[in-house]
Design a protein around this motif. Sequence first.
Motif, PDB file in Angstrom:
ATOM      1  N   THR A   1     -30.046   7.531  -1.961  1.00  0.00           N
ATOM      2  CA  THR A   1     -28.701   7.183  -2.424  1.00  0.00           C
ATOM      3  C   THR A   1     -28.796   6.058  -3.448  1.00  0.00           C
ATOM      4  O   THR A   1     -29.663   5.181  -3.347  1.00  0.00           O
ATOM      5  CB  THR A   1     -27.777   6.716  -1.279  1.00  0.00           C
ATOM      6  OG1 THR A   1     -28.322   5.569  -0.680  1.00  0.00           O
ATOM      7  CG2 THR A   1     -27.547   7.814  -0.264  1.00  0.00           C
ATOM      8  N   THR A   2     -27.922   6.103  -4.404  1.00  0.00           N
ATOM      9  CA  THR A   2     -27.868   5.085  -5.444  1.00  0.00           C
ATOM     10  C   THR A   2     -26.416   4.781  -5.754  1.00  0.00           C
ATOM     11  O   THR A   2     -25.613   5.702  -5.954  1.00  0.00           O
ATOM     12  CB  THR A   2     -28.573   5.572  -6.737  1.00  0.00           C
ATOM     13  OG1 THR A   2     -29.932   5.850  -6.442  1.00  0.00           O
ATOM     14  CG2 THR A   2     -28.497   4.525  -7.825  1.00  0.00           C
ATOM     15  N   SER A   3     -26.083   3.499  -5.797  1.00  0.00           N
ATOM     16  CA  SER A   3     -24.740   3.091  -6.226  1.00  0.00           C
ATOM     17  C   SER A   3     -24.734   3.043  -7.743  1.00  0.00           C
ATOM     18  O   SER A   3     -25.653   2.493  -8.355  1.00  0.00           O
ATOM     19  CB  SER A   3     -24.394   1.710  -5.670  1.00  0.00           C
ATOM     20  OG  SER A   3     -24.319   1.765  -4.271  1.00  0.00           O
ATOM     21  N   VAL A   4     -23.712   3.642  -8.347  1.00  0.00           N
ATOM     22  CA  VAL A   4     -23.612   3.678  -9.802  1.00  0.00           C
ATOM     23  C   VAL A   4     -22.269   3.124 -10.243  1.00  0.00           C
ATOM     24  O   VAL A   4     -21.295   3.140  -9.488  1.00  0.00           O
ATOM     25  CB  VAL A   4     -23.807   5.107 -10.368  1.00  0.00           C
ATOM     26  CG1 VAL A   4     -25.198   5.628 -10.083  1.00  0.00           C
ATOM     27  CG2 VAL A   4     -22.754   6.045  -9.838  1.00  0.00           C
ATOM     28  N   THR A   5     -22.237   2.636 -11.470  1.00  0.00           N
ATOM     29  CA  THR A   5     -21.004   2.176 -12.099  1.00  0.00           C
ATOM     30  C   THR A   5     -20.806   2.986 -13.363  1.00  0.00           C
ATOM     31  O   THR A   5     -21.712   3.071 -14.211  1.00  0.00           O
ATOM     32  CB  THR A   5     -21.080   0.675 -12.443  1.00  0.00           C
ATOM     33  OG1 THR A   5     -21.311  -0.056 -11.233  1.00  0.00           O
ATOM     34  CG2 THR A   5     -19.799   0.192 -13.093  1.00  0.00           C
ATOM     35  N   LEU A   6     -19.642   3.603 -13.486  1.00  0.00           N
ATOM     36  CA  LEU A   6     -19.294   4.373 -14.668  1.00  0.00           C
ATOM     37  C   LEU A   6     -18.265   3.563 -15.450  1.00  0.00           C
ATOM     38  O   LEU A   6     -17.282   3.082 -14.871  1.00  0.00           O
ATOM     39  CB  LEU A   6     -18.712   5.734 -14.278  1.00  0.00           C
ATOM     40  CG  LEU A   6     -19.644   6.654 -13.489  1.00  0.00           C
ATOM     41  CD1 LEU A   6     -19.477   6.428 -12.002  1.00  0.00           C
ATOM     42  CD2 LEU A   6     -19.368   8.088 -13.841  1.00  0.00           C
ATOM     43  N   THR A   7     -18.463   3.395 -16.737  1.00  0.00           N
ATOM     44  CA  THR A   7     -17.507   2.672 -17.571  1.00  0.00           C
ATOM     45  C   THR A   7     -17.004   3.590 -18.665  1.00  0.00           C
ATOM     46  O   THR A   7     -17.723   4.475 -19.145  1.00  0.00           O
ATOM     47  CB  THR A   7     -18.112   1.392 -18.188  1.00  0.00           C
ATOM     48  OG1 THR A   7     -19.258   1.743 -18.960  1.00  0.00           O
ATOM     49  CG2 THR A   7     -18.514   0.400 -17.120  1.00  0.00           C
TER      50      THR A   7
ATOM     51  N   ILE B   1     -11.871   3.986  -7.997  1.00  0.00           N
ATOM     52  CA  ILE B   1     -11.359   3.626  -9.317  1.00  0.00           C
ATOM     53  C   ILE B   1     -11.085   2.125  -9.261  1.00  0.00           C
ATOM     54  O   ILE B   1     -10.096   1.691  -8.674  1.00  0.00           O
ATOM     55  CB  ILE B   1     -10.071   4.395  -9.672  1.00  0.00           C
ATOM     56  CG1 ILE B   1     -10.212   5.900  -9.398  1.00  0.00           C
ATOM     57  CG2 ILE B   1      -9.672   4.117 -11.121  1.00  0.00           C
ATOM     58  CD1 ILE B   1     -11.374   6.576 -10.052  1.00  0.00           C
ATOM     59  N   VAL B   2     -11.937   1.332  -9.880  1.00  0.00           N
ATOM     60  CA  VAL B   2     -11.792  -0.120  -9.858  1.00  0.00           C
ATOM     61  C   VAL B   2     -10.641  -0.541 -10.764  1.00  0.00           C
ATOM     62  O   VAL B   2      -9.803  -1.359 -10.400  1.00  0.00           O
ATOM     63  CB  VAL B   2     -13.108  -0.812 -10.282  1.00  0.00           C
ATOM     64  CG1 VAL B   2     -12.949  -2.324 -10.347  1.00  0.00           C
ATOM     65  CG2 VAL B   2     -14.228  -0.410  -9.342  1.00  0.00           C
TER      66      VAL B   2
ATOM     67  N   THR C   1      -5.789   6.253 -11.127  1.00  0.00           N
ATOM     68  CA  THR C   1      -5.995   6.132  -9.679  1.00  0.00           C
ATOM     69  C   THR C   1      -5.709   7.423  -8.935  1.00  0.00           C
ATOM     70  O   THR C   1      -6.110   7.568  -7.787  1.00  0.00           O
ATOM     71  CB  THR C   1      -5.124   5.008  -9.095  1.00  0.00           C
ATOM     72  OG1 THR C   1      -3.769   5.263  -9.441  1.00  0.00           O
ATOM     73  CG2 THR C   1      -5.555   3.656  -9.627  1.00  0.00           C
ATOM     74  N   THR C   2      -5.023   8.358  -9.557  1.00  0.00           N
ATOM     75  CA  THR C   2      -4.763   9.638  -8.890  1.00  0.00           C
ATOM     76  C   THR C   2      -5.362  10.765  -9.714  1.00  0.00           C
ATOM     77  O   THR C   2      -5.283  10.764 -10.937  1.00  0.00           O
ATOM     78  CB  THR C   2      -3.253   9.901  -8.731  1.00  0.00           C
ATOM     79  OG1 THR C   2      -2.635   9.864 -10.012  1.00  0.00           O
ATOM     80  CG2 THR C   2      -2.607   8.874  -7.830  1.00  0.00           C
ATOM     81  N   GLY C   3      -5.998  11.698  -9.033  1.00  0.00           N
ATOM     82  CA  GLY C   3      -6.509  12.888  -9.691  1.00  0.00           C
ATOM     83  C   GLY C   3      -7.826  12.707 -10.422  1.00  0.00           C
ATOM     84  O   GLY C   3      -8.259  13.618 -11.127  1.00  0.00           O
ATOM     85  N   THR C   4      -8.508  11.583 -10.272  1.00  0.00           N
ATOM     86  CA  THR C   4      -9.783  11.369 -10.950  1.00  0.00           C
ATOM     87  C   THR C   4     -10.932  11.774 -10.026  1.00  0.00           C
ATOM     88  O   THR C   4     -10.969  11.387  -8.865  1.00  0.00           O
ATOM     89  CB  THR C   4      -9.944   9.894 -11.365  1.00  0.00           C
ATOM     90  OG1 THR C   4      -8.929   9.584 -12.318  1.00  0.00           O
ATOM     91  CG2 THR C   4     -11.295   9.623 -11.988  1.00  0.00           C
TER      92      THR C   4
ATOM     93  N   THR D   1     -13.338   1.264 -15.193  1.00  0.00           N
ATOM     94  CA  THR D   1     -14.505   1.178 -14.320  1.00  0.00           C
ATOM     95  C   THR D   1     -14.334   2.021 -13.054  1.00  0.00           C
ATOM     96  O   THR D   1     -13.301   1.942 -12.391  1.00  0.00           O
ATOM     97  CB  THR D   1     -14.759  -0.286 -13.895  1.00  0.00           C
ATOM     98  OG1 THR D   1     -14.831  -1.111 -15.060  1.00  0.00           O
ATOM     99  CG2 THR D   1     -16.050  -0.415 -13.106  1.00  0.00           C
ATOM    100  N   ILE D   2     -15.383   2.799 -12.743  1.00  0.00           N
ATOM    101  CA  ILE D   2     -15.453   3.576 -11.511  1.00  0.00           C
ATOM    102  C   ILE D   2     -16.777   3.238 -10.841  1.00  0.00           C
ATOM    103  O   ILE D   2     -17.808   3.136 -11.513  1.00  0.00           O
ATOM    104  CB  ILE D   2     -15.403   5.097 -11.786  1.00  0.00           C
ATOM    105  CG1 ILE D   2     -14.067   5.503 -12.414  1.00  0.00           C
ATOM    106  CG2 ILE D   2     -15.675   5.896 -10.506  1.00  0.00           C
ATOM    107  CD1 ILE D   2     -14.022   6.962 -12.852  1.00  0.00           C
ATOM    108  N   THR D   3     -16.768   3.079  -9.520  1.00  0.00           N
ATOM    109  CA  THR D   3     -18.016   2.972  -8.769  1.00  0.00           C
ATOM    110  C   THR D   3     -18.130   4.201  -7.890  1.00  0.00           C
ATOM    111  O   THR D   3     -17.123   4.775  -7.459  1.00  0.00           O
ATOM    112  CB  THR D   3     -18.079   1.687  -7.918  1.00  0.00           C
ATOM    113  OG1 THR D   3     -16.999   1.697  -6.993  1.00  0.00           O
ATOM    114  CG2 THR D   3     -18.027   0.439  -8.785  1.00  0.00           C
ATOM    115  N   ALA D   4     -19.377   4.622  -7.634  1.00  0.00           N
ATOM    116  CA  ALA D   4     -19.606   5.800  -6.806  1.00  0.00           C
ATOM    117  C   ALA D   4     -21.001   5.711  -6.212  1.00  0.00           C
ATOM    118  O   ALA D   4     -21.821   4.897  -6.634  1.00  0.00           O
ATOM    119  CB  ALA D   4     -19.460   7.075  -7.632  1.00  0.00           C
TER     120      ALA D   4
END
Length: 194
Positions: A140-146, A172-173, A152-155, A177-180
Amino acid sequence: SDLSATAALTARNVSVTTPGGTSNTQTFAVQGPVLNSISPNTGARGTSVPVTLTGSGLTGTTTINVSGAGITYSNLTVVNDTTVTATFTITGSAGLTARNVSVATTPGGTSNAVTFTVVNPPVPTLGSVTPNTFVRGTTTTSVTLTGTNFTTTGTTVAVAPAGGITVSAVTIVNPTTITATFAIATGNTAALGA
């Protein structure tokens, strides 16, 4: 003349009649709340939009009326006689149409309407994934998408081609920014271009 909240908001001509005849006229205006604009005048589905209503006679505003379904308001604040602020929350399924927005005041009645239009949210862009490479055998790896225009809805987040990597814990930060968490199957080699 009836000065209740049901009297038409318009100028009236006043005259006096005596046995000698009728006088000239003078203007008497019935005033109530008047809206000149709403800013912004558009909002995307699935978002909350701070709006400012401007006009006159807005002191005493108790309600904002929005035609159609899919928009609610909160945080109604009467700033002064010419300004009211609020937050419109637009559902992800709200119709893509123009809406009539008016205010109700006490005791002035209901204002005229201004137009607020529901639009589709803008297309998101993805600028980077950090980290963008994974070591074989990592589970597992934590990633940040920019990027831009994350809502906040439907992403959702997807990795292609499918197979070997599953995505979970998507948060959805903020709109950029999104973390996953990416779970990488044993023996899979993964590299994502930035």
